[in-house]
Motif scaffolding. Structure first.
Motif, PDB file in Angstrom:
ATOM      1  N   TYR A 138      44.000  35.928  43.349  1.00  0.00           N
ATOM      2  CA  TYR A 138      42.965  35.028  43.842  1.00  0.00           C
ATOM      3  C   TYR A 138      42.286  34.239  42.719  1.00  0.00           C
ATOM      4  O   TYR A 138      41.269  33.589  42.950  1.00  0.00           O
ATOM      5  N   ASP A 139      42.839  34.336  41.510  1.00  0.00           N
ATOM      6  CA  ASP A 139      42.304  33.583  40.369  1.00  0.00           C
ATOM      7  C   ASP A 139      40.823  33.872  40.168  1.00  0.00           C
ATOM      8  O   ASP A 139      39.992  32.977  40.042  1.00  0.00           O
ATOM      9  N   CYS A 140      40.493  35.163  40.122  1.00  0.00           N
ATOM     10  CA  CYS A 140      39.096  35.601  39.997  1.00  0.00           C
ATOM     11  C   CYS A 140      38.635  35.772  38.558  1.00  0.00           C
ATOM     12  O   CYS A 140      37.431  35.816  38.304  1.00  0.00           O
ATOM     13  N   PHE A 141      39.576  35.882  37.611  1.00  0.00           N
ATOM     14  CA  PHE A 141      39.215  36.312  36.264  1.00  0.00           C
ATOM     15  C   PHE A 141      39.608  35.279  35.212  1.00  0.00           C
ATOM     16  O   PHE A 141      40.504  34.453  35.415  1.00  0.00           O
ATOM     17  N   VAL A 163      44.179  44.783  46.305  1.00  0.00           N
ATOM     18  CA  VAL A 163      43.771  43.480  46.827  1.00  0.00           C
ATOM     19  C   VAL A 163      43.505  42.483  45.703  1.00  0.00           C
ATOM     20  O   VAL A 163      44.003  41.348  45.741  1.00  0.00           O
ATOM     21  N   PHE A 164      42.737  42.872  44.695  1.00  0.00           N
ATOM     22  CA  PHE A 164      42.232  41.905  43.729  1.00  0.00           C
ATOM     23  C   PHE A 164      42.991  41.865  42.403  1.00  0.00           C
ATOM     24  O   PHE A 164      42.809  40.920  41.635  1.00  0.00           O
ATOM     25  N   LEU A 165      43.842  42.862  42.129  1.00  0.00           N
ATOM     26  CA  LEU A 165      44.560  42.871  40.850  1.00  0.00           C
ATOM     27  C   LEU A 165      46.039  43.196  41.022  1.00  0.00           C
ATOM     28  O   LEU A 165      46.649  43.842  40.169  1.00  0.00           O
ATOM     29  N   GLY A 166      46.602  42.746  42.126  1.00  0.00           N
ATOM     30  CA  GLY A 166      48.043  42.840  42.303  1.00  0.00           C
ATOM     31  C   GLY A 166      48.603  44.239  42.296  1.00  0.00           C
ATOM     32  O   GLY A 166      49.790  44.428  42.025  1.00  0.00           O
ATOM     33  N   GLY A 167      47.756  45.251  42.542  1.00  0.00           N
ATOM     34  CA  GLY A 167      48.238  46.622  42.552  1.00  0.00           C
ATOM     35  C   GLY A 167      48.492  47.210  41.180  1.00  0.00           C
ATOM     36  O   GLY A 167      49.139  48.255  41.062  1.00  0.00           O
ATOM     37  N   GLU A 168      47.940  46.606  40.135  1.00  0.00           N
ATOM     38  CA  GLU A 168      48.211  47.060  38.765  1.00  0.00           C
ATOM     39  C   GLU A 168      47.109  47.931  38.181  1.00  0.00           C
ATOM     40  O   GLU A 168      47.325  48.601  37.174  1.00  0.00           O
ATOM     41  N   TYR A 169      45.914  47.925  38.769  1.00  0.00           N
ATOM     42  CA  TYR A 169      44.786  48.669  38.221  1.00  0.00           C
ATOM     43  C   TYR A 169      43.979  49.318  39.335  1.00  0.00           C
ATOM     44  O   TYR A 169      44.061  48.920  40.505  1.00  0.00           O
ATOM     45  N   VAL A 175      30.468  37.927  44.512  1.00  0.00           N
ATOM     46  CA  VAL A 175      29.334  37.046  44.184  1.00  0.00           C
ATOM     47  C   VAL A 175      29.732  36.016  43.139  1.00  0.00           C
ATOM     48  O   VAL A 175      29.491  34.811  43.306  1.00  0.00           O
ATOM     49  N   ASP A 176      30.366  36.456  42.070  1.00  0.00           N
ATOM     50  CA  ASP A 176      30.650  35.566  40.949  1.00  0.00           C
ATOM     51  C   ASP A 176      31.666  34.488  41.292  1.00  0.00           C
ATOM     52  O   ASP A 176      31.631  33.387  40.729  1.00  0.00           O
ATOM     53  N   ASP A 177      32.588  34.788  42.186  1.00  0.00           N
ATOM     54  CA  ASP A 177      33.629  33.821  42.506  1.00  0.00           C
ATOM     55  C   ASP A 177      33.371  33.089  43.815  1.00  0.00           C
ATOM     56  O   ASP A 177      34.256  32.415  44.354  1.00  0.00           O
ATOM     57  N   ASP A 178      32.150  33.249  44.336  1.00  0.00           N
ATOM     58  CA  ASP A 178      31.702  32.457  45.489  1.00  0.00           C
ATOM     59  C   ASP A 178      32.586  32.625  46.719  1.00  0.00           C
ATOM     60  O   ASP A 178      32.927  31.644  47.392  1.00  0.00           O
ATOM     61  N   TRP A 179      32.944  33.856  47.025  1.00  0.00           N
ATOM     62  CA  TRP A 179      33.662  34.119  48.269  1.00  0.00           C
ATOM     63  C   TRP A 179      32.735  33.820  49.448  1.00  0.00           C
ATOM     64  O   TRP A 179      31.527  34.049  49.385  1.00  0.00           O
TER      65      TRP A 179
END
Length: 219
Positions: free
Chosen positions: A61-64, A124-130, A142-146
């Protein structure tokens, strides 16, 4: 390189504060289990795609924040032993949201089975890697304005978030689509379990014994 608490003694007070908040909940590996049946809410969120964002499967989702090559900017932090599995440990890392706030993520080592790599939030947010904790996900929202969307407007790749009566986040899923009757279907991962696809969204976040009612939230 193995990072230990000794290597982080000189970290800033801000980082220590973040880690202190995290340690209080670090033994939770999946959605929290209520001792008694309770009511839950299911809210759907959407993050509009950003034009020109480099594709990165670990950050769907290009959050980081990322470097010029589109790779996540990730800073090693410390290591702690897994309470449930003495021969395993978690490496902690810091990511930054697009607004620059730190997010703590965990990497299990060694990974004995692929499904152990992440919990529901990391799926959901890190592709199942973490592994990621619920408190960190709240920062991401909040930070990514969902934005909250109505069930009628839900589309594939939207995110469903389950909360208990107190408002505490307990589970997240990714919308896959709808069945012939129009029910929303989701992909879900609970703790160390494998990903389950095409589940009824109103049954994916809690067990049958816990479920009394799910209220779907409208914006």
């Amino acid at each position: 390189m193995k990072f230990t608490p000794r290597t982080t003694r000189n970290f800033s007070r801000l980082l220590l504060g973040l880690l202190g908040t995290f340690v209080a909940t670090m033994t939770v590996r999946s959605f929290q289990i209520a001792k008694e049946p309770s009511d839950f809410t299911l809210t759907y969120y959407r993050l509009h795609p950003r034009s020109g964002a480099p594709p990165n499967p670990i950050d769907p989702y290009d959050c980081f924040q990322k470097d010029a090559d589109g790779q996540l900017i990730i800073e090693p932090s410390l290591t702690y032993e897994c309470a449930d599995h003495p021969n395993e440990h978690f490496n902690l890392f810091l990511l930054k949201t697009r607004k620059g706030n730190s997010i703590i993520v965990e990497e299990l080592s060694p990974v004995r089975r692929p499904e152990y790599k992440s919990n529901c939030y990391g799926f959901v947010f890190l592709g199942g890697e973490y592994h990621v904790q619920a408190a960190e996900v709240e920062k991401i929202l909040v930070d990514d304005d969902w934005i909250i969307i109505s069930p009628e407007d839900v589309q594939p790749r939207d995110v469903g978030i389950y909360r208990d009566k107190s408002g505490t986040m307990i589970h997240t899923v990714v919308v896959e689509g709808r069945d012939r009757a129009g029910k929303i279907l989701v992909n879900s991962k609970s703790g160390y379990a494998q990903v389950e696809k095409g589940l009824d969204a109103e049954r994916a976040g809690v067990t049958r014994e816990q479920l009394s009612k799910i209220t779907v939230v409208n914006p």
